[in-house]
Design a protein around this motif. Structure first.
Motif, PDB file in Angstrom:
ATOM      1  N   VAL A 153       0.850  -1.182   0.000  1.00  0.00           N
ATOM      2  CA  VAL A 153       0.000   0.000   0.000  1.00  0.00           C
ATOM      3  C   VAL A 153       0.889   1.236   0.000  1.00  0.00           C
ATOM      4  O   VAL A 153       1.691   1.429   0.922  1.00  0.00           O
ATOM      5  CB  VAL A 153      -0.944   0.033   1.222  1.00  0.00           C
ATOM      6  N   ASP A 154       0.749   2.065  -1.031  1.00  0.00           N
ATOM      7  CA  ASP A 154       1.561   3.273  -1.188  1.00  0.00           C
ATOM      8  C   ASP A 154       0.737   4.476  -0.741  1.00  0.00           C
ATOM      9  O   ASP A 154      -0.346   4.725  -1.278  1.00  0.00           O
ATOM     10  CB  ASP A 154       1.981   3.411  -2.656  1.00  0.00           C
ATOM     11  N   MET A 155       1.234   5.221   0.261  1.00  0.00           N
ATOM     12  CA  MET A 155       0.508   6.355   0.829  1.00  0.00           C
ATOM     13  C   MET A 155       1.167   7.679   0.442  1.00  0.00           C
ATOM     14  O   MET A 155       2.346   7.739   0.106  1.00  0.00           O
ATOM     15  CB  MET A 155       0.475   6.241   2.357  1.00  0.00           C
ATOM     16  N   ASP A 156       0.369   8.750   0.510  1.00  0.00           N
ATOM     17  CA  ASP A 156       0.888  10.096   0.263  1.00  0.00           C
ATOM     18  C   ASP A 156       0.000  11.093   1.006  1.00  0.00           C
ATOM     19  O   ASP A 156      -1.029  10.707   1.581  1.00  0.00           O
ATOM     20  CB  ASP A 156       0.903  10.401  -1.243  1.00  0.00           C
ATOM     21  N   HIS A 170     -14.615   3.750  -4.952  1.00  0.00           N
ATOM     22  CA  HIS A 170     -14.903   2.515  -5.699  1.00  0.00           C
ATOM     23  C   HIS A 170     -14.805   1.331  -4.730  1.00  0.00           C
ATOM     24  O   HIS A 170     -14.287   0.261  -5.082  1.00  0.00           O
ATOM     25  CB  HIS A 170     -13.923   2.311  -6.855  1.00  0.00           C
ATOM     26  N   PHE A 171     -15.303   1.496  -3.516  1.00  0.00           N
ATOM     27  CA  PHE A 171     -14.880   0.655  -2.398  1.00  0.00           C
ATOM     28  C   PHE A 171     -15.304  -0.804  -2.545  1.00  0.00           C
ATOM     29  O   PHE A 171     -14.461  -1.700  -2.564  1.00  0.00           O
ATOM     30  CB  PHE A 171     -15.397   1.240  -1.080  1.00  0.00           C
ATOM     31  N   SER A 172     -16.599  -1.062  -2.625  1.00  0.00           N
ATOM     32  CA  SER A 172     -17.049  -2.453  -2.788  1.00  0.00           C
ATOM     33  C   SER A 172     -16.720  -2.977  -4.171  1.00  0.00           C
ATOM     34  O   SER A 172     -16.321  -4.139  -4.346  1.00  0.00           O
ATOM     35  CB  SER A 172     -18.564  -2.547  -2.562  1.00  0.00           C
ATOM     36  N   GLN A 173     -16.893  -2.127  -5.170  1.00  0.00           N
ATOM     37  CA  GLN A 173     -16.757  -2.559  -6.557  1.00  0.00           C
ATOM     38  C   GLN A 173     -15.340  -3.025  -6.874  1.00  0.00           C
ATOM     39  O   GLN A 173     -15.133  -3.854  -7.753  1.00  0.00           O
ATOM     40  CB  GLN A 173     -17.177  -1.418  -7.487  1.00  0.00           C
ATOM     41  N   ARG A 174     -14.340  -2.481  -6.164  1.00  0.00           N
ATOM     42  CA  ARG A 174     -12.953  -2.874  -6.411  1.00  0.00           C
ATOM     43  C   ARG A 174     -12.323  -3.586  -5.207  1.00  0.00           C
ATOM     44  O   ARG A 174     -11.098  -3.670  -5.105  1.00  0.00           O
ATOM     45  CB  ARG A 174     -12.124  -1.649  -6.817  1.00  0.00           C
ATOM     46  N   ALA A 175     -13.185  -4.073  -4.318  1.00  0.00           N
ATOM     47  CA  ALA A 175     -12.745  -4.906  -3.181  1.00  0.00           C
ATOM     48  C   ALA A 175     -11.597  -4.268  -2.407  1.00  0.00           C
ATOM     49  O   ALA A 175     -10.517  -4.853  -2.244  1.00  0.00           O
ATOM     50  CB  ALA A 175     -12.342  -6.297  -3.690  1.00  0.00           C
ATOM     51  N   ARG A 176     -11.834  -3.070  -1.863  1.00  0.00           N
ATOM     52  CA  ARG A 176     -10.772  -2.298  -1.225  1.00  0.00           C
ATOM     53  C   ARG A 176     -10.805  -2.342   0.305  1.00  0.00           C
ATOM     54  O   ARG A 176     -10.150  -1.538   0.964  1.00  0.00           O
ATOM     55  CB  ARG A 176     -10.822  -0.855  -1.737  1.00  0.00           C
ATOM     56  N   PHE A 177     -11.571  -3.262   0.861  1.00  0.00           N
ATOM     57  CA  PHE A 177     -11.679  -3.393   2.316  1.00  0.00           C
ATOM     58  C   PHE A 177     -10.301  -3.584   2.947  1.00  0.00           C
ATOM     59  O   PHE A 177      -9.927  -2.899   3.907  1.00  0.00           O
ATOM     60  CB  PHE A 177     -12.590  -4.582   2.643  1.00  0.00           C
ATOM     61  N   GLY A 178      -9.538  -4.528   2.421  1.00  0.00           N
ATOM     62  CA  GLY A 178      -8.249  -4.867   3.010  1.00  0.00           C
ATOM     63  C   GLY A 178      -7.254  -3.736   2.948  1.00  0.00           C
ATOM     64  O   GLY A 178      -6.509  -3.491   3.900  1.00  0.00           O
ATOM     65  N   ARG A 179      -7.229  -3.012   1.851  1.00  0.00           N
ATOM     66  CA  ARG A 179      -6.213  -1.964   1.723  1.00  0.00           C
ATOM     67  C   ARG A 179      -6.507  -0.782   2.635  1.00  0.00           C
ATOM     68  O   ARG A 179      -5.595  -0.156   3.163  1.00  0.00           O
ATOM     69  CB  ARG A 179      -6.059  -1.537   0.270  1.00  0.00           C
ATOM     70  N   LEU A 180      -7.779  -0.458   2.851  1.00  0.00           N
ATOM     71  CA  LEU A 180      -8.096   0.643   3.752  1.00  0.00           C
ATOM     72  C   LEU A 180      -7.821   0.249   5.196  1.00  0.00           C
ATOM     73  O   LEU A 180      -7.292   1.044   5.979  1.00  0.00           O
ATOM     74  CB  LEU A 180      -9.557   1.077   3.582  1.00  0.00           C
ATOM     75  N   LEU A 181      -8.157  -0.977   5.567  1.00  0.00           N
ATOM     76  CA  LEU A 181      -7.848  -1.460   6.903  1.00  0.00           C
ATOM     77  C   LEU A 181      -6.336  -1.435   7.136  1.00  0.00           C
ATOM     78  O   LEU A 181      -5.857  -1.029   8.200  1.00  0.00           O
ATOM     79  CB  LEU A 181      -8.394  -2.871   7.079  1.00  0.00           C
ATOM     80  N   HIS A 182      -5.580  -1.844   6.152  1.00  0.00           N
ATOM     81  CA  HIS A 182      -4.125  -1.829   6.221  1.00  0.00           C
ATOM     82  C   HIS A 182      -3.615  -0.399   6.403  1.00  0.00           C
ATOM     83  O   HIS A 182      -2.675  -0.147   7.173  1.00  0.00           O
ATOM     84  CB  HIS A 182      -3.549  -2.437   4.930  1.00  0.00           C
ATOM     85  N   ALA A 183      -4.251   0.552   5.709  1.00  0.00           N
ATOM     86  CA  ALA A 183      -3.789   1.939   5.746  1.00  0.00           C
ATOM     87  C   ALA A 183      -3.968   2.588   7.110  1.00  0.00           C
ATOM     88  O   ALA A 183      -3.176   3.445   7.505  1.00  0.00           O
ATOM     89  CB  ALA A 183      -4.520   2.757   4.680  1.00  0.00           C
TER      90      ALA A 183
END
Length: 268
Positions: A153-156, A170-183
């Motif tokens: 995960v690349d942050m800025d 694009h949260f559900s549509q692109r399955a971004r649950f894991g990356r936001l939790l990681h962030a």
């Protein structure tokens, strides 16, 4: 004056049908009686993107529309661009690449004018990359390497309109649950907000209300009891977390960002 409303859209909002979200943006802009600006800097096809929004906003009732054409830091430092933004009642930031937005605008005269105008009441709307840029921090990219199953995960930095916050779209549509939790795993004060497509939050002060078709998720780690991140044999960061609070909201529900709690029940 109070800071202006923020209409933060998860992407793919209706432009011809189901225009509830963009209707709201135009309604807010017309209440202030000035021009609407479109900032297409995030896009690699700014002329095409701008033309689509001009057509949509005119159909929805906007009388005066300005294109804020910025494709370099030199233009972002231009007095003419800052003067144009200073006359707006509302600014809409299109989708594209949020890192491009940050790299070309953050810390320039345009950014200073934008922040000052918003602080005194200008409405700002943004979709996709234009949504992510509004937080203090943002996810630039995230990918899992297929060979090693490693999540990176690349942050800025974002524009910082919402402090201690990360917006993902694009949260559900692109399955971004894991990356936001990681962030948000490493920072207890940061709230993560994941917004589905054709869905938005309208932020007024310390509260927001949900508009559109789908869901908004709020990740709150303030009262977490344990976080540990181990490095697996393949180099992947794998987290153990306890006490992360998750809120899911749909259309019409409101949330208090300072108290970090739901404000209303069904029908209230």
């Amino acid at each position: 004056m109070h800071k202006g409303e923020l209409l933060i859209i998860g992407g793919s909002e209706g432009k011809e049908h189901e225009t509830e979200i963009l209707d709201k943006f135009i309604e807010l802009s017309r209440a202030r009686g000035g021009a609407v600006g479109i900032l297409p800097t995030a896009s690699q096809i700014p002329d095409q993107v701008s033309a689509e929004y001009v057509e949509t906003f005119r159909r929805l009732g906007a009388q005066e529309i300005e294109i804020i054409g910025v494709d370099s830091r030199e233009k972002a430092e231009s007095p003419e661009i800052s003067e144009l933004v200073s006359k707006l009642s509302a600014l809409f930031i299109t989708g594209g690449n949020q890192k491009r937005l940050k790299d070309l605008i953050k810390g320039t005269a345009l950014y200073d004018t934008l922040y000052e105008k918003w602080s005194s009441g200008m409405v700002i709307g943004g979709t996709s990359a234009g949504a992510s840029i509004m937080g203090e921090h943002m996810i630039v990219s995230a990918q899992t390497k297929a060979k090693d199953d490693v999540l990176e995960v690349d942050m800025d930095e974002g524009f910082g309109l919402l402090k201690n916050m990360i917006i993902d779209q694009h949260f559900s549509q692109r399955a971004r649950f894991g990356r936001l939790l990681h962030a948000i795993a490493q920072e207890s004060q940061t709230i993560g907000i994941g917004i589905d497509e054709n869905t938005a939050i309208l932020v007024k002060g310390n509260e927001f209300e949900v508009y559109g078709q789908h869901q908004v998720r709020v990740f709150d780690g303030k009262n977490r009891t344990y976080v540990d991140v181990n490095i697996a044999d393949n180099g992947s960061e794998e987290a153990t977390m306890s006490g992360i609070q998750l809120h899911t909201l749909t259309k019409g529900y409101r949330f208090d960002l300072s108290k970090r709690e739901l404000l209303n029940r069904k029908g209230e």
